[in-house]
Design an enzyme around this catalytic site. Structure first.
Site, PDB file in Angstrom:
ATOM      1  N   GLU A  38       0.820  -1.212   0.000  1.00  0.00           N
ATOM      2  CA  GLU A  38       0.000   0.000   0.000  1.00  0.00           C
ATOM      3  C   GLU A  38       0.852   1.259   0.000  1.00  0.00           C
ATOM      4  OE1 GLU A  38      -2.934   0.193  -0.770  1.00  0.00           O
ATOM      5  OE2 GLU A  38      -3.484  -1.908  -0.614  1.00  0.00           O
ATOM      6  N   TYR A 121      -7.108   6.541   3.108  1.00  0.00           N
ATOM      7  CA  TYR A 121      -7.161   5.415   2.177  1.00  0.00           C
ATOM      8  C   TYR A 121      -6.339   4.225   2.685  1.00  0.00           C
ATOM      9  CZ  TYR A 121      -5.681   2.147  -1.219  1.00  0.00           C
ATOM     10  OH  TYR A 121      -5.384   0.965  -1.798  1.00  0.00           O
ATOM     11  N   ASP A 139     -10.239   4.998  -3.043  1.00  0.00           N
ATOM     12  CA  ASP A 139      -9.043   5.427  -3.760  1.00  0.00           C
ATOM     13  C   ASP A 139      -9.484   6.003  -5.099  1.00  0.00           C
ATOM     14  OD1 ASP A 139      -9.708   3.197  -5.295  1.00  0.00           O
ATOM     15  OD2 ASP A 139      -7.631   2.972  -5.907  1.00  0.00           O
ATOM     16  N   CYS A 194     -12.545   0.261 -15.902  1.00  0.00           N
ATOM     17  CA  CYS A 194     -13.058   1.632 -15.815  1.00  0.00           C
ATOM     18  C   CYS A 194     -11.891   2.592 -15.599  1.00  0.00           C
ATOM     19  CB  CYS A 194     -14.071   1.743 -14.674  1.00  0.00           C
ATOM     20  SG  CYS A 194     -15.060   3.249 -14.681  1.00  0.00           S
ATOM     21  N   CYS A 201     -15.616  -0.070 -21.628  1.00  0.00           N
ATOM     22  CA  CYS A 201     -17.037  -0.200 -21.269  1.00  0.00           C
ATOM     23  C   CYS A 201     -17.671  -1.463 -21.871  1.00  0.00           C
ATOM     24  CB  CYS A 201     -17.807   1.043 -21.726  1.00  0.00           C
ATOM     25  SG  CYS A 201     -17.231   2.585 -20.977  1.00  0.00           S
ATOM     26  N   CYS A 204     -17.322  -4.210 -19.477  1.00  0.00           N
ATOM     27  CA  CYS A 204     -17.605  -3.873 -18.077  1.00  0.00           C
ATOM     28  C   CYS A 204     -18.818  -4.654 -17.577  1.00  0.00           C
ATOM     29  CB  CYS A 204     -17.872  -2.372 -17.942  1.00  0.00           C
ATOM     30  SG  CYS A 204     -18.276  -1.882 -16.253  1.00  0.00           S
ATOM     31  N   CYS A 210     -24.703   1.617 -15.820  1.00  0.00           N
ATOM     32  CA  CYS A 210     -23.776   2.742 -15.653  1.00  0.00           C
ATOM     33  C   CYS A 210     -24.423   4.038 -16.133  1.00  0.00           C
ATOM     34  CB  CYS A 210     -22.486   2.482 -16.426  1.00  0.00           C
ATOM     35  SG  CYS A 210     -21.314   3.876 -16.330  1.00  0.00           S
TER      36      CYS A 210
END
Length: 290
Positions: A38, A121, A139, A194, A201, A204, A210
């Site tokens: 992280e 985060y 995030d 995305c 798309c 997706c 969406c």
DNA sequence: AAACCGTGGTA
DNA sequence: TTACCAAGGTT
């Protein structure tokens, strides 16, 4: 929530099939491995993190192992990941874990947030990915997915607004393990499908629900996102100075730093800022990593 | 709140 | 080539 049946199962199913196998995921990964990842992933792409993360975990398999080293070794091993203050903060966080948490990465958001270099985060991410806790993980990927799918906007606002956090909270599954999977799944969707530019798309899993796609993918009409210049900035000078120290086995005379940048005033300012940040220590006319 | 903090890949 | 941007945090 009504939207749950529309979004959750498609995203979770998609994640089950398309998730990347990353070293800090999976059952054999320690929470420390998650935490190191992280820190490294803060503004640095996965591909560049992978080799450095592997080296770190082999060399410092626990917080105590890292805390036992000089902080300068963390900066050196950080290599060219960028933003080297993260290395210093990770070392400081490891030290705090040893001194205040018995050498074990804390398992609550509040305790994690108290560690150096851990913001909202990262605290949520470690608690969620490392311990399976139910946390709102916001995030840039998650925020972009929600902005598009739910708000019909191509990009989220610069800062997290109250309404945005409440919306993300309302979408979080009640069951902690499911919430943790949901968090990483949405993030993965943002990272792989995305994306900020040229989103996929057509592949997706939530294209049918969406809002942004339904509206014809309208262009972003909010404030222009500032293009960060780099050439000629103090950051570039700092980078060059620190590169000299990283690549040297020990302290170096100032003359070796002077050659990296011709403008003396800016060079001195950058060097002083590195000292102020604790990334560089001075000993007479010699400079070294801390 | 906005500026600052590295580096390298991609279009 | 320039511009964008990549799992943010700190001040």
């Amino acid at each position: 929530m009504i939207v749950m049946s529309d979004l959750h199962n498609p995203v979770l199913d998609w994640f089950d099939e398309h998730a990347r196998e990353l070293p800090w995921r999976g059952n054999d990964a320690s929470v420390w491995s998650v935490m190191v990842s992280e820190f490294m992933l803060q503004q640095t792409p996965v591909a560049r993190v992978l080799p450095v993360h592997a080296q770190w975990l082999e060399r410092w398999p626990t917080p105590a192992a890292l805390a036992a080293e000089e902080p300068g070794e963390a900066v050196r091993a950080w290599g060219r990941l960028g933003y080297p203050r993260r290395a210093l903060r990770l070392h400081a966080a490891a030290t705090a874990i040893v001194e205040q948490h018995g050498g074990v990465v804390p398992d609550t958001y509040a305790e994690l947030l108290g560690l150096p270099g851990v913001g909202d985060y990262t605290a949520a991410a470690i608690a969620s990915f490392g311990y399976g806790r139910r946390e709102v993980v916001l995030d840039t990927n998650v925020r972009r997915v929600f902005a598009r799918a739910l708000s019909g906007q191509e990009f989220p606002h610069t800062s997290v607004r109250k309404a945005e956090r409440e919306l993300a909270t309302s979408l979080l599954p009640d069951d902690p393990p499911t919430a943790a999977t949901w968090a990483v799944a949405v993030m993965e969707l943002g990272a792989l499908v995305c994306t900020a530019s040229s989103p996929g798309c057509e592949r997706c899993p939530i294209q049918d629900s969406c809002a942004w796609l339904a509206a014809g993918k309208p262009a972003w009409d909010g404030p222009a996102r500032k293009a960060q210049t780099y050439a000629g900035t103090d950051r570039q000078v700092r980078g060059r100075l620190l590169a000299v120290l990283r690549d040297a086995p020990g302290a170096v005379p100032k003359a070796r730093l002077d050659v990296v940048w011709s403008l003396a005033e800016q060079r001195e300012r950058a060097l002083e800022s590195l000292v102020a940040d604790g990334l560089v220590v001075r000993d007479g006319a010699l400079y070294a990593l801390p």
